[in-house]
Design a protein around this motif. Structure first.
Motif, PDB file in Angstrom:
ATOM      1  N   LYS A 103      35.490  59.574 111.455  1.00 31.48           N
ATOM      2  CA  LYS A 103      35.670  60.316 110.204  1.00 31.48           C
ATOM      3  C   LYS A 103      34.345  60.461 109.463  1.00 31.48           C
ATOM      4  CE  LYS A 103      40.456  59.034 109.445  1.00 31.48           C
ATOM      5  NZ  LYS A 103      41.378  58.281 108.599  1.00 31.48           N
ATOM      6  N   SER A 104      33.565  59.390 109.423  1.00 32.95           N
ATOM      7  CA  SER A 104      32.275  59.470 108.740  1.00 32.95           C
ATOM      8  C   SER A 104      31.320  60.373 109.513  1.00 32.95           C
ATOM      9  CB  SER A 104      31.672  58.080 108.547  1.00 32.95           C
ATOM     10  OG  SER A 104      31.380  57.481 109.789  1.00 32.95           O
ATOM     11  N   ASP A 127      45.798  60.286 112.923  1.00 33.03           N
ATOM     12  CA  ASP A 127      46.371  59.508 111.815  1.00 33.03           C
ATOM     13  C   ASP A 127      47.844  59.840 111.612  1.00 33.03           C
ATOM     14  OD1 ASP A 127      44.003  58.217 111.345  1.00 33.03           O
ATOM     15  OD2 ASP A 127      43.427  59.465 109.628  1.00 33.03           O
ATOM     16  N   ASP A 170      37.405  55.219 111.566  1.00 29.18           N
ATOM     17  CA  ASP A 170      36.549  55.389 110.386  1.00 29.18           C
ATOM     18  C   ASP A 170      35.170  55.883 110.784  1.00 29.18           C
ATOM     19  OD1 ASP A 170      38.549  54.603 108.654  1.00 29.18           O
ATOM     20  OD2 ASP A 170      37.940  52.493 108.672  1.00 29.18           O
TER      21      ASP A 170
END
Length: 57
Positions: free
Chosen positions: A6-7, A53, A3
């Motif tokens: 991704k951010s 993913d 995460d």
């Protein structure tokens, strides 16, 4: 951790887009090119995370 990456990718893309837009507005080709490069870097990071993913699921 994914995460966070991704951010980070989204932030790079947004920062690059803003820099490109400002560069175009003021007529600064270097800033425009830097903005495009940051967007590309963010795109590559995002693609890498999407690939990770796909293998996790």
């Amino acid at each position: 951790m994914a995460d966070n990456q991704k951010s980070k990718a989204k932030m790079e893309q947004a920062k690059g887009k803003a820099k490109e837009t400002v560069g175009r507005a003021v007529g600064n080709e270097r800033m425009t090119a830097e903005g495009r490069a940051e967007q590309s870097k963010g795109d590559a990071r995002q693609a890498k995370e999407k690939g990770k993913d796909a293998f996790r699921h």
